[in-house]
Design an enzyme around this catalytic site. Sequence first.
Site, mmCIF file in Angstrom:
data_model
loop_
_atom_site.group_PDB
_atom_site.id
_atom_site.type_symbol
_atom_site.label_atom_id
_atom_site.label_comp_id
_atom_site.label_asym_id
_atom_site.label_seq_id
_atom_site.Cartn_x
_atom_site.Cartn_y
_atom_site.Cartn_z
ATOM 1 N N HIS A 182 -2.126 10.464 -0.337
ATOM 2 C CA HIS A 182 -2.357 9.155 -0.932
ATOM 3 C C HIS A 182 -2.263 9.224 -2.442
ATOM 4 C CE1 HIS A 182 -3.925 5.352 0.655
ATOM 5 N NE2 HIS A 182 -3.920 5.964 1.818
ATOM 6 N N GLU A 235 0.814 -1.216 0.000
ATOM 7 C CA GLU A 235 0.000 0.000 0.000
ATOM 8 C C GLU A 235 0.847 1.265 0.000
ATOM 9 O OE1 GLU A 235 -3.080 0.155 3.004
ATOM 10 O OE2 GLU A 235 -3.715 2.142 2.355
ATOM 11 N N LYS A 251 -7.489 -0.020 11.298
ATOM 12 C CA LYS A 251 -6.891 -0.518 10.049
ATOM 13 C C LYS A 251 -5.643 0.311 9.748
ATOM 14 C CE LYS A 251 -6.203 -0.964 5.429
ATOM 15 N NZ LYS A 251 -5.297 -0.142 4.587
ATOM 16 N N ASP A 290 3.790 -13.676 11.999
ATOM 17 C CA ASP A 290 2.450 -14.087 11.586
ATOM 18 C C ASP A 290 1.495 -12.891 11.672
ATOM 19 O OD1 ASP A 290 -0.138 -15.169 11.501
ATOM 20 O OD2 ASP A 290 0.475 -17.021 12.486
HETATM 21 P P1 NAD Z 1 8.601 -22.806 16.853
HETATM 22 O O1 NAD Z 1 7.986 -23.957 17.540
HETATM 23 O O2 NAD Z 1 9.122 -23.009 15.458
HETATM 24 O O3 NAD Z 1 9.820 -22.236 17.720
HETATM 25 C C1 NAD Z 1 9.736 -22.025 19.087
HETATM 26 C C2 NAD Z 1 10.689 -22.959 19.823
HETATM 27 O O4 NAD Z 1 12.018 -22.504 19.622
HETATM 28 C C3 NAD Z 1 10.474 -22.913 21.305
HETATM 29 O O5 NAD Z 1 9.425 -23.775 21.646
HETATM 30 C C4 NAD Z 1 11.833 -23.347 21.853
HETATM 31 O O6 NAD Z 1 11.898 -24.763 21.959
HETATM 32 C C5 NAD Z 1 12.808 -22.918 20.759
HETATM 33 N N1 NAD Z 1 13.681 -21.772 21.135
HETATM 34 C C6 NAD Z 1 14.997 -21.665 20.862
HETATM 35 N N2 NAD Z 1 15.489 -20.505 21.311
HETATM 36 C C7 NAD Z 1 14.483 -19.846 21.913
HETATM 37 C C8 NAD Z 1 14.364 -18.557 22.563
HETATM 38 N N3 NAD Z 1 15.420 -17.715 22.701
HETATM 39 N N4 NAD Z 1 13.140 -18.182 23.029
HETATM 40 C C9 NAD Z 1 12.071 -18.998 22.890
HETATM 41 N N5 NAD Z 1 12.132 -20.226 22.285
HETATM 42 C C10 NAD Z 1 13.326 -20.647 21.784
HETATM 43 O O7 NAD Z 1 7.653 -21.534 16.758
HETATM 44 P P2 NAD Z 1 6.578 -20.925 17.733
HETATM 45 O O8 NAD Z 1 7.034 -19.533 18.044
HETATM 46 O O9 NAD Z 1 6.232 -21.819 18.850
HETATM 47 O O10 NAD Z 1 5.298 -20.838 16.756
HETATM 48 C C11 NAD Z 1 5.222 -19.819 15.780
HETATM 49 C C12 NAD Z 1 4.623 -20.365 14.509
HETATM 50 O O11 NAD Z 1 3.361 -20.993 14.798
HETATM 51 C C13 NAD Z 1 4.323 -19.296 13.497
HETATM 52 O O12 NAD Z 1 4.813 -19.714 12.255
HETATM 53 C C14 NAD Z 1 2.804 -19.250 13.454
HETATM 54 O O13 NAD Z 1 2.354 -18.836 12.175
HETATM 55 C C15 NAD Z 1 2.431 -20.658 13.765
HETATM 56 N N6 NAD Z 1 1.072 -20.949 14.297
HETATM 57 C C16 NAD Z 1 0.228 -19.960 14.697
HETATM 58 C C17 NAD Z 1 -1.011 -20.286 15.189
HETATM 59 C C18 NAD Z 1 -1.921 -19.165 15.669
HETATM 60 O O14 NAD Z 1 -1.479 -18.043 15.807
HETATM 61 N N7 NAD Z 1 -3.205 -19.446 15.952
HETATM 62 C C19 NAD Z 1 -1.393 -21.625 15.306
HETATM 63 C C20 NAD Z 1 -0.495 -22.615 14.917
HETATM 64 C C21 NAD Z 1 0.751 -22.261 14.425
#
Ligand code: NAD
Length: 422
Positions: free
Chosen positions: A376, A84, A262, A278
């Site tokens: 815009h 945008e 928005k 996300d």
């Molecule tokens: P992930 O599981 O890929 O990574 C997180 C993991 O990284 C942690 O569980 C931990 O084991 C590890 N880690 C390593 N270093 C870390 C640090 N410094 N701090 C924290 N953890 C560390 O990702 P996630 O963040 O658990 O999930 C994010 C993804 O899930 C996004 O891609 C999102 O789109 C997706 N998702 C979103 C939804 C929703 O929002 N409703 C639902 C399902 C999946």
Amino acid sequence: MTTTTSRIPGLHKLSPRERLQKVAETAGLGDDAIAHLADTGNLDAATADSMIENVIGTLNIPLGVATNMVVDGQEVLVPMATEESSVVAAVCNAARQCRGSGGFTTAMSGSLMIAQVQLVGVTNPEFARLQILEHKSDIQAICDDTDPVLLKHGGGFRDVEVRVLEGRDGPMVVTHLVVDTRDAMGANAVNSMAEAVAPRVAEWTGGRTYLRILSNLADRRLARARATWSLEDIGGAEVRDGILAAYDFADIDPYRAATHNKGVMNGVSAVVLATGNDTRAVEAGAHAYAARSGQYRSLTRWEVDADGNLTGTIEMPLAVGLIGGATRSHPTARIALDIMGIQTAERLACTIAAVGLAQNFAALKALATTGIQKGHMALHAKNIAVMVGATGDEVDKVAQELVAQGKVRVNVAEAILKSLRG
Ligand code: NAD
């Protein structure tokens, strides 16, 4: 378009190149379209293929950089990915106008995410609620055993809360696992914990568990930003009062609040996307938070300080990470973090909140003064010029003429281009 069928068995088993070929055959794409999709730019096909299903190409979105931002005393360049026009320029302008007052001051309420476990089939939900709460230390052990890496990084289980809701078919007992996910957005992390805890909840209460998933209403992960715009920097009391009136409108009317928020999300989502986070998770959280009182309201608040200056604040859930999802796998997202010099998810969330506030200031100021179209349209004129086929320096010439005539329309652009080409 020559689509004969949307059934392409085994498409997912092919390579991106083979898939593209198949889709091109089915949709009747020409060689130019195939070549266009085969060029995946700075996201290589193999990486893209590892991120989502049925990949046939990539979609490039412009990546701009917002200048002038000072966040907690630090100068920061903020990468923004958006299609945008005006969004990046708006942040630059708003940030320039509050530099003199020290820029943005931010804080975070914490990095806690909530996972929900839904329990049904109990006739005495209040009894079940206490049964679950009594097992706090068991729940902690299950959660922390599920993610030792998170534990190592200082995160893990923090608390358990249990709510009793009245469902259509009887009571529902909803367990909230409150988990510190540190530098991860945390969806996968807490979903795994909810799945691990659920069978035990069923066992302790004699009920049945169904859903086990995070809540995107991340209200334990609120990012806060505030800034002062001096009367001198914004052009006087009339501008300030116009902004206050625009805010007042948004805060009492959901029709206006949707557009107001928005605008906030124009800035927020652009940084969320640029960093591979996300956008839907942040957007869902923002809008749910805006409606927490029962009425959908403004995510920002605008007031006047003792000296008559305009002050703005924002508070919203901002579940973003530096780890997980596309934040590490997308090379551009990693470089975006380098541009900002950001080392923690908390800093990222705070910076994004500041951008959301800046964006809101710019939109309200434009609305309260010249109207949104002026700024815009200058940028939109370029899009119109490209749309009618202008190339190279024709784009600027057509756009300038459109703005000069005050008619940024396709038919006018076509006429200008025709006369330019003689
Ligand atoms: P992930 O599981 O890929 O990574 C997180 C993991 O990284 C942690 O569980 C931990 O084991 C590890 N880690 C390593 N270093 C870390 C640090 N410094 N701090 C924290 N953890 C560390 O990702 P996630 O963040 O658990 O999930 C994010 C993804 O899930 C996004 O891609 C999102 O789109 C997706 N998702 C979103 C939804 C929703 O929002 N409703 C639902 C399902 C999946």
